[in-house]
Enzyme design. Structure first.
Site, PDB file in Angstrom:
ATOM      1  N   LYS A  92     -30.982  39.484 -30.450  1.00  0.00           N
ATOM      2  CA  LYS A  92     -31.838  38.233 -30.386  1.00  0.00           C
ATOM      3  C   LYS A  92     -33.260  39.004 -30.055  1.00  0.00           C
ATOM      4  O   LYS A  92     -33.511  39.634 -29.109  1.00  0.00           O
ATOM      5  CB  LYS A  92     -31.626  37.420 -29.003  1.00  0.00           C
ATOM      6  CG  LYS A  92     -32.457  36.075 -29.342  1.00  0.00           C
ATOM      7  CD  LYS A  92     -32.778  35.559 -27.751  1.00  0.00           C
ATOM      8  CE  LYS A  92     -34.233  36.371 -27.279  1.00  0.00           C
ATOM      9  NZ  LYS A  92     -35.514  35.902 -27.715  1.00  0.00           N
ATOM     10  N   GLU A 120     -33.847  48.275 -19.751  1.00  0.00           N
ATOM     11  CA  GLU A 120     -34.901  48.913 -19.968  1.00  0.00           C
ATOM     12  C   GLU A 120     -36.419  47.919 -19.353  1.00  0.00           C
ATOM     13  O   GLU A 120     -36.688  47.241 -20.272  1.00  0.00           O
ATOM     14  CB  GLU A 120     -35.368  49.545 -21.290  1.00  0.00           C
ATOM     15  CG  GLU A 120     -34.293  50.545 -21.832  1.00  0.00           C
ATOM     16  CD  GLU A 120     -34.425  51.818 -20.938  1.00  0.00           C
ATOM     17  OE1 GLU A 120     -35.278  52.136 -20.317  1.00  0.00           O
ATOM     18  OE2 GLU A 120     -33.386  52.550 -21.274  1.00  0.00           O
ATOM     19  N   CYS A 140     -44.502  49.830 -21.500  1.00  0.00           N
ATOM     20  CA  CYS A 140     -43.604  50.029 -20.122  1.00  0.00           C
ATOM     21  C   CYS A 140     -44.217  51.191 -19.871  1.00  0.00           C
ATOM     22  O   CYS A 140     -43.752  51.759 -18.600  1.00  0.00           O
ATOM     23  CB  CYS A 140     -42.360  49.624 -19.994  1.00  0.00           C
ATOM     24  SG  CYS A 140     -41.439  50.157 -21.301  1.00  0.00           S
ATOM     25  N   GLU A 166     -47.480  45.409 -13.005  1.00  0.00           N
ATOM     26  CA  GLU A 166     -47.644  45.946 -14.313  1.00  0.00           C
ATOM     27  C   GLU A 166     -48.741  45.728 -15.217  1.00  0.00           C
ATOM     28  O   GLU A 166     -49.234  44.499 -14.955  1.00  0.00           O
ATOM     29  CB  GLU A 166     -46.461  45.836 -15.195  1.00  0.00           C
ATOM     30  CG  GLU A 166     -45.961  46.909 -16.252  1.00  0.00           C
ATOM     31  CD  GLU A 166     -44.826  46.354 -16.968  1.00  0.00           C
ATOM     32  OE1 GLU A 166     -44.094  45.273 -16.787  1.00  0.00           O
ATOM     33  OE2 GLU A 166     -44.353  47.220 -17.630  1.00  0.00           O
TER      34      GLU A 166
HETATM   35  P1  ADP Z   1     -41.934  40.567 -22.346  1.00  0.00           P
HETATM   36  O1  ADP Z   1     -42.202  39.206 -22.962  1.00  0.00           O
HETATM   37  O2  ADP Z   1     -42.841  41.146 -21.227  1.00  0.00           O
HETATM   38  O3  ADP Z   1     -41.453  41.511 -23.382  1.00  0.00           O
HETATM   39  P2  ADP Z   1     -39.601  39.174 -21.378  1.00  0.00           P
HETATM   40  O4  ADP Z   1     -38.704  39.727 -20.556  1.00  0.00           O
HETATM   41  O5  ADP Z   1     -39.996  37.848 -21.285  1.00  0.00           O
HETATM   42  O6  ADP Z   1     -40.522  40.444 -21.575  1.00  0.00           O
HETATM   43  O7  ADP Z   1     -38.745  39.297 -23.085  1.00  0.00           O
HETATM   44  C1  ADP Z   1     -38.231  40.263 -23.410  1.00  0.00           C
HETATM   45  C2  ADP Z   1     -37.082  39.493 -24.215  1.00  0.00           C
HETATM   46  O8  ADP Z   1     -36.202  38.823 -23.464  1.00  0.00           O
HETATM   47  C3  ADP Z   1     -37.559  38.701 -25.246  1.00  0.00           C
HETATM   48  O9  ADP Z   1     -36.794  38.578 -26.497  1.00  0.00           O
HETATM   49  C4  ADP Z   1     -37.334  37.347 -24.604  1.00  0.00           C
HETATM   50  O10 ADP Z   1     -37.362  36.326 -25.546  1.00  0.00           O
HETATM   51  C5  ADP Z   1     -36.023  37.207 -23.824  1.00  0.00           C
HETATM   52  N1  ADP Z   1     -36.074  36.611 -22.626  1.00  0.00           N
HETATM   53  C6  ADP Z   1     -37.047  35.960 -22.182  1.00  0.00           C
HETATM   54  N2  ADP Z   1     -36.478  35.215 -20.873  1.00  0.00           N
HETATM   55  C7  ADP Z   1     -35.098  35.198 -21.191  1.00  0.00           C
HETATM   56  C8  ADP Z   1     -33.691  34.876 -20.664  1.00  0.00           C
HETATM   57  N3  ADP Z   1     -33.912  34.164 -19.544  1.00  0.00           N
HETATM   58  N4  ADP Z   1     -32.721  35.330 -20.763  1.00  0.00           N
HETATM   59  C9  ADP Z   1     -32.556  36.077 -21.951  1.00  0.00           C
HETATM   60  N5  ADP Z   1     -33.507  36.705 -22.626  1.00  0.00           N
HETATM   61  C10 ADP Z   1     -34.847  36.157 -22.320  1.00  0.00           C
END
Ligand code: ADP
Length: 486
Positions: A180, A255, A289, A389
């Protein structure tokens, strides 16, 4: 007239499940260009149903893929690497259009993908087991076997490499994958999956599901068929996924965030150190990061270092990533708001803005999410930016007087991903690098992300390592076989 360079190449917009491009059952997601605010294209989205289909496809293809003659598997991985190389310009353009980073940086990221594919292809041949001294008439063997179906969730900041650095070792190990990608950057994922198909990766080995994060995340974590979850993103989401994965006891790699200290001792060569700092800080406009986020400078050189830094940052150009600039826009309005808040908080608590400190909103900057390259001086641990961050083009300067003091301040963070230190005294470097509570230390350079070396953090920066043989082992289980000879 619209610049032809800026036109999105023809690209799939669907999910990729079991070797087929499929429509999703949910409302499509519109992908924006963060430099212009324009809509690029809409991509299909699916939820639990499509994720389950993808998991089933990955499960079905696992015996075939893991059981395939190793030479054949290796050949396919190399072919993917070659195709990525042939398509480097196309992939880089797609990335710059949806993510905003300068085209030159996008190309570097695609180059890293090529290295990752070939490196893991070769490493697949070297997943050695062990034999252990055993009593007479026994043989103790240790074998490494692929874990099975892998769920992968990736972020938008390195939208292509975060995918490849997960999928390359996973499929090299013999696993099959459901990915995903981040909703703001699905096109880089699609473009890579198009090449998987072209390279002849068997159906179901790598599957792509775009859609609402928590729905897809929950389906992946709840599935007993998914034996490993690999995630890059924020610490908060990583913690949530860790909890969710507990019920099915998955292997997990996380990560997560970082807040890298960058320590400059008095004997460091100023020009070279400033050059390294500016290059690393403004890479991806600070949205990494591993970005240097707290710059500790020894008092005796603080003035001359700051002057050289100001001159260097002054040269940083901001604009559309297709126009040969140093930095592009931030990813979205939310990102800009966070930077505004961190700067306002720091100013209120006594920091000096030496350069920048504001949004760029006029002329060509009107529609994108642009921000001035910024230097803040006099940063202290009373300010949010010391602990949060940053993810933007801000350099916070902190002065230190002694080795002990700087180690303490550098370790004063929840995070423990990357750290950097600059000095000509390698005895000092050795001592400080041991004391730094970080998964990676760059001494007199910032190149901590290499296909052959372990990448990852400690504390709230995550679990596990990517890249190198450590990375491939994250996708393997260890099996002990004890044979008795009658
Ligand atoms: P950033 O937006 O800083 O990259 P996120 O952790 O919000 O960090 O997003 C990283 C990935 O995790 C993206 O693909 C996002 O769609 C996904 N993501 C965000 N929230 C969730 C969740 N509750 N469960 C699974 N994946 C998530």
């Amino acid at each position: 007239m619209k610049n032809i360079k800026g036109t999105l190449p023809k690209i799939q917009t669907r999910l990729y499940i079991d070797g087929k491009w499929m429509e999703g059952s949910l409302k499509p997601n519109v992908v924006l260009n963060p430099a212009t605010g324009e809509e690029l294209i809409a991509v299909e989205q699916g939820g639990a149903k499509e994720t389950e289909q993808a998991i089933a496809a990955a499960k079905k293809s696992f015996p075939l893929w893991s059981g395939m003659e190793l030479k054949e598997r290796v050949k396919i991985l190399h072919r993917i690497g070659d195709l990525i190389e042939e398509n480097i310009n196309r992939l880089a353009l797609i990335m710059t259009l949806e993510q905003g980073k300068p085209l030159a940086e996008s190309k570097v990221e695609i180059q890293t993908n090529i290295d990752n594919m070939h490196w893991n292809a070769e490493e697949a041949r070297r997943v050695y087991g062990e034999t252990i001294p055993a009593p007479n008439n026994y043989k103790y063997e240790v074998k490494k076997q692929p874990v099975g179906v892998v769920g992968a969730i990736t972020p938008w900041n390195f939208p292509s490499n975060m995918i490849v650095r997960k999928i390359a070792p996973a499929i090299a190990a013999g696993c099959t994958v459901v990915l995903k990608p981040a909703s703001s950057t699905p096109l880089s994922a699609i473009a890579i999956f198009e090449l998987f198909k072209e390279a002849g990766l068997p159906d179901g080995v790598a599957n792509l599901v775009m859609g609402p994060a928590s729905k897809i995340g929950k389906t992946l974590t709840a599935s007993e068929d998914v034996r490993k979850l690999t995630f890059t993103g924020s610490t908060a989401v990583g913690q949530e996924l860790y909890k969710q994965s507990g019920d099915t006891l998955k292997k997990i790699s996380l990560e997560l965030g970082g807040h890298a200290p960058f320590i400059v001792f008095a004997d460091a060569p100023i020009e070279e150190t400033v050059e390294s700092l500016v290059k690393m800080k403004f890479r991806n406009n600070g949205q990494a990061c591993t970005s240097p986020n707290r710059i500790f400078v020894e008092k005796s050189i603080k003035e001359s270092f700051t002057k050289a830094l100001q001159e260097a940052v002054y040269q940083v150009t901001v604009g559309n990533g297709l126009d040969g600039v140093t930095v592009g826009p931030l990813i979205n309005e939310e990102a800009r708001k966070t930077i505004d808040e961190q700067i306002a908080d720091a100013k209120e608590k006594g920091a000096d803005v030496l350069l920048g400190g504001e949004r760029l909103t006029k002329g060509d900057y009107q529609k994108g999410f642009f921000y001035q390259p910024t230097i803040l001086d006099g940063v202290t641990n009373k300010m949010n930016i010391f602990y949060e961050e940053t993810f933007g083009p801000v350099i916070p300067l902190i002065t230190f007087k002694s080795e002990e003091q700087v180690i303490k301040m550098a370790n004063d963070s929840h995070f423990g991903l990357a750290s950097y230190l600059f000095t000509k005294d390698l005895r000092l470097a050795e001592k400080v690098s041991r004391a730094l509570q970080y998964g990676m230390v760059g001494i007199n350079n910032t190149g901590i992300s290499q296909p052959e070396a372990p990448f990852g953090g400690v504390k709230y920066s995550g679990l596990g390592r990517e890249n190198g043989h450590f990375g491939i082992e994250e996708f393997m289980e260890i099996k002990f076989v004890n044979t008795f000879y009658f």
